[in-house]
Design an enzyme around this catalytic site. Structure first.
Site, PDB file in Angstrom:
ATOM      1  CB  SER A   8      48.929  17.852  25.628  1.00  0.00           C
ATOM      2  OG  SER A   8      47.518  17.844  25.619  1.00  0.00           O
ATOM      3  CG  HIS A  32      49.185  17.219  21.208  1.00  0.00           C
ATOM      4  ND1 HIS A  32      49.377  16.454  20.077  1.00  0.00           N
ATOM      5  CD2 HIS A  32      48.207  16.604  21.919  1.00  0.00           C
ATOM      6  CE1 HIS A  32      48.552  15.417  20.104  1.00  0.00           C
ATOM      7  NE2 HIS A  32      47.822  15.484  21.212  1.00  0.00           N
ATOM      8  CG  ASP A  34      44.805  16.330  23.184  1.00  0.00           C
ATOM      9  OD1 ASP A  34      45.110  15.496  22.320  1.00  0.00           O
ATOM     10  OD2 ASP A  34      45.534  16.611  24.152  1.00  0.00           O
ATOM     11  CG  MET A  36      39.018  14.948  23.656  1.00  0.00           C
ATOM     12  SD  MET A  36      39.228  14.598  25.410  1.00  0.00           S
ATOM     13  CE  MET A  36      41.015  14.465  25.492  1.00  0.00           C
ATOM     14  CG  HIS A  65      45.137  13.710  19.084  1.00  0.00           C
ATOM     15  ND1 HIS A  65      45.489  13.225  20.337  1.00  0.00           N
ATOM     16  CD2 HIS A  65      44.547  12.674  18.443  1.00  0.00           C
ATOM     17  CE1 HIS A  65      45.120  11.962  20.443  1.00  0.00           C
ATOM     18  NE2 HIS A  65      44.529  11.602  19.310  1.00  0.00           N
ATOM     19  CG  MET A  67      41.230  11.910  20.494  1.00  0.00           C
ATOM     20  SD  MET A  67      41.858  12.283  22.144  1.00  0.00           S
ATOM     21  CE  MET A  67      42.367  13.972  21.866  1.00  0.00           C
ATOM     22  CG  MET A 137      46.308   7.346  21.175  1.00  0.00           C
ATOM     23  SD  MET A 137      46.616   9.092  21.537  1.00  0.00           S
ATOM     24  CE  MET A 137      46.170   9.193  23.275  1.00  0.00           C
ATOM     25  N   GLY A 142      41.206  10.271  25.542  1.00  0.00           N
ATOM     26  CA  GLY A 142      40.030  10.792  26.233  1.00  0.00           C
ATOM     27  C   GLY A 142      40.323  11.659  27.439  1.00  0.00           C
ATOM     28  CG  PHE A 143      39.750  11.148  30.556  1.00  0.00           C
ATOM     29  CD1 PHE A 143      38.890  12.096  31.103  1.00  0.00           C
ATOM     30  CD2 PHE A 143      39.209  10.018  29.953  1.00  0.00           C
ATOM     31  CE1 PHE A 143      37.513  11.920  31.059  1.00  0.00           C
ATOM     32  CE2 PHE A 143      37.831   9.827  29.901  1.00  0.00           C
ATOM     33  CZ  PHE A 143      36.983  10.772  30.451  1.00  0.00           C
ATOM     34  N   GLY A 144      43.593  13.530  30.010  1.00  0.00           N
ATOM     35  CA  GLY A 144      44.984  13.767  30.378  1.00  0.00           C
ATOM     36  C   GLY A 144      45.267  13.117  31.724  1.00  0.00           C
ATOM     37  N   GLY A 145      46.542  13.065  32.083  1.00  0.00           N
ATOM     38  CA  GLY A 145      46.925  12.624  33.421  1.00  0.00           C
ATOM     39  C   GLY A 145      46.863  11.129  33.676  1.00  0.00           C
ATOM     40  CG  ASP A 175      48.884  12.206  22.960  1.00  0.00           C
ATOM     41  OD1 ASP A 175      49.102  12.654  24.098  1.00  0.00           O
ATOM     42  OD2 ASP A 175      47.903  12.545  22.256  1.00  0.00           O
ATOM     43  N   GLY A 177      50.893  10.181  29.126  1.00  0.00           N
ATOM     44  CA  GLY A 177      51.747   9.739  30.230  1.00  0.00           C
ATOM     45  C   GLY A 177      53.234   9.881  29.956  1.00  0.00           C
ATOM     46  N   GLY A 197      51.419  16.477  28.428  1.00  0.00           N
ATOM     47  CA  GLY A 197      50.518  17.441  29.051  1.00  0.00           C
ATOM     48  C   GLY A 197      50.885  17.683  30.498  1.00  0.00           C
ATOM     49  CB  SER A 198      50.166  15.692  33.559  1.00  0.00           C
ATOM     50  OG  SER A 198      48.907  15.331  33.087  1.00  0.00           O
TER      51      SER A 198
HETATM   52  C1  DX5 Z   1      44.646  12.143  25.714  1.00  0.00           C
HETATM   53  C2  DX5 Z   1      45.284  13.231  24.902  1.00  0.00           C
HETATM   54  C3  DX5 Z   1      46.650  13.619  25.325  1.00  0.00           C
HETATM   55  C4  DX5 Z   1      46.742  14.165  26.717  1.00  0.00           C
HETATM   56  C5  DX5 Z   1      48.114  13.862  27.243  1.00  0.00           C
HETATM   57  O1  DX5 Z   1      43.462  11.773  25.120  1.00  0.00           O
HETATM   58  O2  DX5 Z   1      45.356  12.848  23.541  1.00  0.00           O
HETATM   59  O3  DX5 Z   1      47.234  14.517  24.401  1.00  0.00           O
HETATM   60  O4  DX5 Z   1      46.518  15.552  26.794  1.00  0.00           O
HETATM   61  O5  DX5 Z   1      48.151  14.258  28.563  1.00  0.00           O
HETATM   62  P1  DX5 Z   1      49.178  13.625  29.593  1.00  0.00           P
HETATM   63  O6  DX5 Z   1      50.544  13.981  29.118  1.00  0.00           O
HETATM   64  O7  DX5 Z   1      48.799  14.294  30.869  1.00  0.00           O
HETATM   65  O8  DX5 Z   1      48.940  12.143  29.595  1.00  0.00           O
HETATM   66 ZN    ZN Z   2      46.556  14.096  22.136  1.00  0.00          ZN
END
Ligand code: DX5
Ligand code: ZN
Length: 215
Positions: A8, A32, A34, A36, A65, A67, A137, A142-145, A175, A177, A197-198
Site C-alpha cells: 500500500s 495498492h 488508497d 480517501m 481502493h 474510500m 477490510m 481511513g488510516f494506515g498503521g 487490507d 494490519g 503498508g506499514s
Molecule cells: C486503510 C487502507 C490500507 C492501509 C493499510 O484505510 O485501505 O490500504 O494503507 O496500511 P497498513 O498495512 O499499515 O495497515
Molecule cells: Zn486499502
C-alpha cells in the site's frame, strides 16, 4: 494460486516515491493505491496526479481502493488514469452497486467491492459473481498503521466457503494490519491478495518483508 502481495503506497516515502515504486516493480505483485476523500473516511490521501505518475513507471498492475462517497462519479477517470483493479465500498453509495461494478468492467478494469469490519460479509454475497475480487477490510478504512482485527479470519473463511460452494472464481483481498505474522493464517483461510503498508515500507528490508509474507 500463490498469494499476491500488494504493498500500500499510503505508507511509501513520498519524498522518494520512485525508489518505492521500483521496489514494488521488482519484489511485489500489485500496487495498492488508497484514495480517501475526507467524507466517506475522515482522512484525505491522494488522487489522479500521483496515480498517473506511479502508472508511468509501474511494471505491476495498479489496484485502486476507493474510500470515497459517490464512487460512480470518478470511476471512468480512475480507470483512464491507470487502474487495473478498482474497488469501492458497498456503503459508500445509496445506489445499487451492480451497475457500478458493470461500469468498471466496461472500462476493461477488474471490479471489486469492499466492506469495513462492521458489515456482515453476507452483504457481499449477492454481488460475488459480478466481482473479480472482494476487499475484506481487516481494520476500519481511513488510516494506515492500525492493528489487525482477528475476526477477519472467520469473515474470510465464510466468504471463501460461499465462493467455493457456488463454483465462482471471485478472489479475496484483505487490507489493514497485514504482516508476516498473520499472513500464513490469512492464506490458509482463503485469501488471494494481501495488502500491506506499514509492514512493508516501515521494514528495514521491504523486499525481505514481502518474501516473508509469501511464506
Ligand atoms: C486503510 C487502507 C490500507 C492501509 C493499510 O484505510 O485501505 O490500504 O494503507 O496500511 P497498513 O498495512 O499499515 O495497515
Ligand atoms: Zn486499502
Amino acid at each position: 494460486m500463490a498469494v499476491l502481495i500488494a504493498p500500500s503506497l499510503l505508507a511509501a516515502d513520498f519524498l522518494h516515491l520512485e525508489k518505492d515504486v521500483r521496489m514494488v516493480n521488482e519484489h511485489a505483485d500489485l500496487f495498492h493505491f488508497d484514495v480517501m476523500d475526507g467524507r466517506f473516511v475522515p482522512n484525505i490521501s491522494f488522487g489522479f496526479p500521483i496515480l498517473e505518475a506511479v502508472a508511468s513507471i509501474a511494471a505491476r498492475p495498479l489496484d485502486v481502493h476507493l474510500m470515497i462517497r459517490h464512487p460512480q462519479t470518478y470511476i471512468e477517470r480512475f480507470c483512464k488514469a491507470g487502474a487495473s483493479m478498482l474497488s469501492f465500498h458497498l456503503d459508500a453509495t445509496r445506489d445499487d452497486p451492480e451497475p457500478i461494478l458493470g461500469m468498471i468492467m466496461a472500462q476493461g478494469v477488474k471490479p471489486g467491492l469492499a466492506i469495513n469490519p462492521n458489515i456482515p460479509v453476507e452483504k457481499l454475497f449477492p454481488y460475488l459473481d459480478l466481482c473479480d475480487f472482494v476487499l475484506i477490510m481487516s481494520v476500519y478504512a481511513g488510516f494506515g498503521g492500525q492493528s489487525f482485527i482477528e475476526e477477519t479470519y472467520t469473515r474470510v473463511e465464510k466468504t471463501k466457503a460461499e465462493i467455493t460452494a457456488r463454483g465462482l472464481a471471485t478472489r479475496i483481498e484483505v487490507d489493514g494490519g497485514v504482516n508476516a505474522q498473520n499472513a500464513p493464517a490469512l492464506i490458509a483461510a482463503g485469501v488471494d491478495i494481501l495488502v500491506a503498508g506499514s509492514s512493508v515500507f516501515r521494514a528495514g528490508d521491504p523486499a525481505a518483508a514481502i518474501a516473508a509474507m509469501r511464506g
